[in-house]
Design a protein around this motif. Sequence first.
Motif, PDB file in Angstrom:
ATOM      1  N   GLY A 168      10.387  55.421  18.851  1.00 33.21           N
ATOM      2  CA  GLY A 168      10.436  55.012  20.313  1.00 33.21           C
ATOM      3  C   GLY A 168       9.152  54.492  20.702  1.00 33.21           C
ATOM      4  N   THR A 169       8.998  53.337  21.444  1.00 36.35           N
ATOM      5  CA  THR A 169       7.751  52.862  21.830  1.00 36.35           C
ATOM      6  C   THR A 169       8.024  52.645  23.418  1.00 36.35           C
ATOM      7  N   LEU A 170       6.653  52.766  24.000  1.00 34.95           N
ATOM      8  CA  LEU A 170       6.361  52.392  25.473  1.00 34.95           C
ATOM      9  C   LEU A 170       5.214  52.111  25.632  1.00 34.95           C
TER      10      LEU A 170
ATOM     11  N   ARG B 202       6.358  60.846  29.829  1.00 32.27           N
ATOM     12  CA  ARG B 202       5.587  61.776  30.120  1.00 32.27           C
ATOM     13  C   ARG B 202       4.001  61.311  29.617  1.00 32.27           C
ATOM     14  N   LEU B 203       4.094  60.855  28.438  1.00 31.01           N
ATOM     15  CA  LEU B 203       2.732  60.696  27.691  1.00 31.01           C
ATOM     16  C   LEU B 203       2.263  59.248  28.165  1.00 31.01           C
ATOM     17  N   ALA B 204       3.087  58.066  28.324  1.00 35.46           N
ATOM     18  CA  ALA B 204       2.616  56.884  29.004  1.00 35.46           C
ATOM     19  C   ALA B 204       2.146  56.980  30.413  1.00 35.46           C
TER      20      ALA B 204
ATOM     21  N   GLY C  80       5.995  47.360  20.474  1.00 37.54           N
ATOM     22  CA  GLY C  80       6.051  47.722  21.848  1.00 37.54           C
ATOM     23  C   GLY C  80       4.933  46.904  22.685  1.00 37.54           C
ATOM     24  N   ALA C  81       3.976  46.050  22.226  1.00 36.85           N
ATOM     25  CA  ALA C  81       2.953  45.706  22.773  1.00 36.85           C
ATOM     26  C   ALA C  81       3.242  44.302  23.286  1.00 36.85           C
ATOM     27  N   SER C  82       4.207  43.588  23.026  1.00 36.56           N
ATOM     28  CA  SER C  82       4.408  42.212  23.601  1.00 36.56           C
ATOM     29  C   SER C  82       6.060  41.980  23.314  1.00 36.56           C
ATOM     30  N   SER C  83       6.324  40.897  24.005  1.00 32.15           N
ATOM     31  CA  SER C  83       7.767  40.456  23.724  1.00 32.15           C
ATOM     32  C   SER C  83       7.861  39.511  22.631  1.00 32.15           C
TER      33      SER C  83
ATOM     34  N   GLY D 286       4.483  45.344  35.693  1.00 31.59           N
ATOM     35  CA  GLY D 286       4.383  46.642  36.098  1.00 31.59           C
ATOM     36  C   GLY D 286       5.772  47.815  35.430  1.00 31.59           C
ATOM     37  N   LYS D 287       6.135  48.210  36.548  1.00 32.65           N
ATOM     38  CA  LYS D 287       7.363  49.298  35.954  1.00 32.65           C
ATOM     39  C   LYS D 287       8.749  48.365  35.515  1.00 32.65           C
ATOM     40  N   GLU D 288       8.683  47.477  35.921  1.00 31.54           N
ATOM     41  CA  GLU D 288       9.884  46.531  35.116  1.00 31.54           C
ATOM     42  C   GLU D 288       9.841  46.579  33.809  1.00 31.54           C
ATOM     43  N   ALA D 289       8.366  46.505  33.231  1.00 29.61           N
ATOM     44  CA  ALA D 289       8.365  46.145  31.790  1.00 29.61           C
ATOM     45  C   ALA D 289       8.208  47.436  31.037  1.00 29.61           C
ATOM     46  N   LYS D 290       8.161  48.778  31.937  1.00 29.29           N
ATOM     47  CA  LYS D 290       8.158  50.108  31.270  1.00 29.29           C
ATOM     48  C   LYS D 290       9.506  50.709  30.576  1.00 29.29           C
ATOM     49  N   GLN D 291      10.015  49.752  29.578  1.00 23.15           N
ATOM     50  CA  GLN D 291      11.097  50.222  29.044  1.00 23.15           C
ATOM     51  C   GLN D 291      10.883  50.538  27.535  1.00 23.15           C
ATOM     52  N   VAL D 292      11.573  51.597  27.291  1.00 18.18           N
ATOM     53  CA  VAL D 292      11.619  52.254  25.814  1.00 18.18           C
ATOM     54  C   VAL D 292      12.229  51.277  24.819  1.00 18.18           C
TER      55      VAL D 292
END
Length: 1157
Positions: A504-506, A139-141, A288-291, A480-486
């Motif tokens: 938990g990071t997003l 919800r926050l992201a 959370g900011a990079s792979s 995009g959404k593919e990378a939106k993983q907690v």
Amino acid sequence: MAVPARTCGASRPGPARTALSRPRRGPRPGPGAPRPASGPPRRLLRLLPPLLLLPLLAAPGASAYSFPQQHTVQHWARRLEQEIDGVMRIFGGAQQLREIYRDNRNLFAVQENEPQKLVEKVAGDIEGLLARKVQALKRLADAAETFQKAHRWQDNIKEEDIVYYDAKADAELDDPEIEDVERGAKASTLKLDFVEDANFKNKVNYSYTAVQIPTDIYKGSTVILNELNWTEALETVFTENRRRDPTLLWQAFGSATGVTRYYPATPWRAPKKIDLYDVRRRPWYIQGASSPKDMVIIVDVSGSVSGLTLKLMKTSVCEMLDTLSDDDYVNVASFNEKAQPVSCFTHLVQANVRNKKVFKEAVQGMVAKGTTGYKAGFEYAFDQLQNSNITRANCNKMIMMFTDGGEDRVQDVFEKYNWPNRTVRVFTFSVGQHNYDVTPLQWMACANKGYYFEIPSIGAIRINTQEYLDVLGRPMVLAGKEAKQVQWTNVYEDALGLGLVVTGTLPVFNLTQDGPGEKKNQLILGVMGIDVALNDIKRLTPNYTLGANGYVFAIDLNGYVLLHPNLKPQTTNFREPVTLDFLDAELEDENKEEIRRSMIDGNKGHKQIRTLVKSLDERYIDEVMRNYTWVPIRSTNYSLGLVLPPYSTFYLQANLSDQILQVKLPISKLKDFEFLLPSSFESEGHVFIAPREYCKDLNASDNNTEFLKNFIELMEKVTPDSKQCNNFLLHNLILDTGITQQLVERVWRDQDLNTYSLLAVFAATDGGITRVFPNKAAEDWTENPEPFNASFYRRSLDNRGYVFRPPHQEALLRPLELENDTVGVLVSTAVEFSLGGRTLRPAVVGVKLDLEAWAEKFKVLASNRTHQDQPQKQCGPSTHCEMDCEVNNEDLLCVLIDDGGFLVLSNQNHQWDQVGRFFSEVDANLMLALYNNSFYTRKESYDYQAACAPQPPGNLGAAPRGVFVPTIADFLNLAWWTSAAAWSLFQQLLYGLIYHSWFQADPAEAEGSPEARESSCVMKQTQYYFGPVNASYNAIIDCGNCSRLFHAQRLINTNLLFVVAEKPLCSQCEAGRLLQKETHCPADGPEQCELVQRPRYRRGPHICFDYNATEDTSDCGRGASFPPSLGVLVSLQLLLLLGLPPGPQAHQVHAHTSRRL
């Protein structure tokens, strides 16, 4: 001490010499000779107890004045065993307590721990807890991306246009070094009221968010003000999340600009010195900011790099390392004409805390010489990244080059290794002030999907060594959404005082476009995070049904523990995660390696193993059976395990009768409750109750007397079935109160403890009761009132028979000072019984021996007398007799040593004050012989959670720390004068005045945390435990004329070793001393260079975003040169050389400028 020419030590006995025929080495008292002066004091003669074993046969005869024969020592050992067993049977009360439990079987039920069901339930509960946090994160992201997309950028925004709560405002207003111009900006800062909140361990305000901006960022910049403007809308989402889930803790948005907005509002924890906190360097933000990253750092150390520039490079590399997490891999090399690693690491290694420390120390040793050779540096880096025979991240690959400039573009190297796919990003850093053409450096970065940065001075280091993360975030944003993983982090210390947490990071993406049809924005806005306290996760695990030695643990993909009873960092540095590997939390073996691998792979499993465990006080090692059961926690990177001893398969659950429950009277009116009252202690013994959370309204206290008082007062108000109380804990406590009182009534009350020199008898139970009898013995009772946290309790459950535990040596007084005081030796044993084929160990009973009296008794039992009243046998010139431990104590050493190698009893009165010491400190030669003859085995391990006092600084000169002093060569070098080095030097001096020591100050010290006094370190621990030898054994310590005979034998049904040895005639055989004391490891434990050659199994995150075909790499860096004025430079340098302090105006201009940077 000089080592004798002949090798001395213990050897196994051979046929050439026998311990049975060796004559004594000195004269013995003749007939009528006086007793040796080392006899017992008069007080002891009065207290010396009668022996249980009165009608025993005398020991067999022997040759003249000979060392005791083997069967004689065995005879003494049997007498000792029988005496111990007899006392424990009469006074310990184990058998009687079994009968009491059976007699009261109607008051409890036997429940079963089913490991698979238990671990699956707990894993499900943890999954549910984290799932609620995930929903809040999403919800926050989503809201943040929406708010930022709708926000209209304002070029003319001013500070007075933005109203927010600056978390650091109060601290900065009190800081005399903060400029007046900045204090004026506080007009837009809110003033809030706060209330104490136990959940946050802090004062909070639930109506507002707080904002934290790093010290080196100017709060009035247009970028920051726009950031504050659009993130203000997050406040409503934060509060709505809390309304939906009141258990939420810190919710935070960490912006790529460095701004942190968190909820609820609370004042920032002001450090004592410099606040170096930057959210972009926090473990949760980095993850959370990079792979994950494979990074090679190459540093130019050619001759042109010297003085301040080299120092800037060293600091920059250290700051770069701090941007890496445990999911990343790194190596650092220096280059001139050729490249070489700066440390012992020859390949990429995991960027964990210990490896990064090795790099940071090695970087300080870099020396500038030779000529610049970019080709050598880049070829080395590409070779490192192409090495597929090692463990690595296998995601983002990059080279970070630090140099002062050069003309070579090494295009041929890039063509060979990186083009056309450009899978390796190249980031170049121009360090220091110089007049070199930076175009080649810019070209390298732009041609390889990287970025070019300039680090002209100290103030630019932290910002420019972390902004590469924006570039690495591009593929993630474009996905995009593919990378939106907690993702869930490792354990780390919360900066606001919450303690150990996971987050938990997003990631939050920039969804704006420059115009219709324009390319999608590829910038990461920041990272959203929600904290979960470890204590909240622990509450979901079973507390007391698993017994004292059962526990739940959890690990992540790196094998680091999230939950574990041994996760107890003595000091924490919130700049680094708390990384304790499962194999370091326990004693490593092959079975545990297999379990760890299976858990990391996300499998289920069960395995019963025989393993070693360390005692709670870390003095002993026990070999035990354990059942391990594990399952993955779905939707997370964690796996949960359950460890259960076989004897904890079943447990008791008090079953108070319906009749009692229906009374609805306060618990204080129950029958057994009266035995908890202090008024009953004189007749029933003193009761300690475990400080457990029996009821919500029970006030905790570290003082057990006060806690018991609080408990009794609360019990006057609540009924047995009260909803505010934990009925399992409460009912079991009442049950065990009555059970142990019956033990007093049936056994202890009618016994005279003084008759057999017992200071106390005691019983401790799973239900949380420790009853000590008589009441006065409680004054000297130092054991933990929580049986599950008492070392004697846990060891007794794991060991059959009687477990002796001498007091810690430092707690003892010398015998001559013991006129009105006594020292006790604890002897305990577990109470085991079966009901319907189900075996339980619900309690431990024991006695406390009077050390002095039992030392005298020990002499008699290990002598040729059958009891204390029998006259001592005297040996004349024509008489033949064996030495014994009483008459011949001047020549014969007799001791009882426990399974950890600690002295328990001795026939030498002068050794009474050494009881409890490791025996090598008492007789190093003999202990070494016992070890060499396999009576003891050694186990070495490392404590990675220890705290050590800070090392004294090495630079004790009068000059300010961190200030570069030019050499004669610098004065003669025209390039140094005509460059901007003097300006950079001037900046450094100013920073030194503000920050005291940017370069060399310890991060913990700079941040003002407690680690300024203590820092994390590694301690080497060595424990000893019984080896494979379990029989009577004769041996000789062979050292020429200094040789000694000894005999050693284990005492059955105890943890004792009985040793009889000749006392040493000389000290020439003291060739070695076994160490048991914990020692500091300056190299941070086992050699890191060796450990990285056999890395432990791990898995990185399941997702990787390192490439996107639509990525726009045209923005690849820019730099601004500072054209210096030679006149100004010379004036500044002369000012520095004369030691004149800068004026206040220069200070203000510099500080203001650095903030804008």
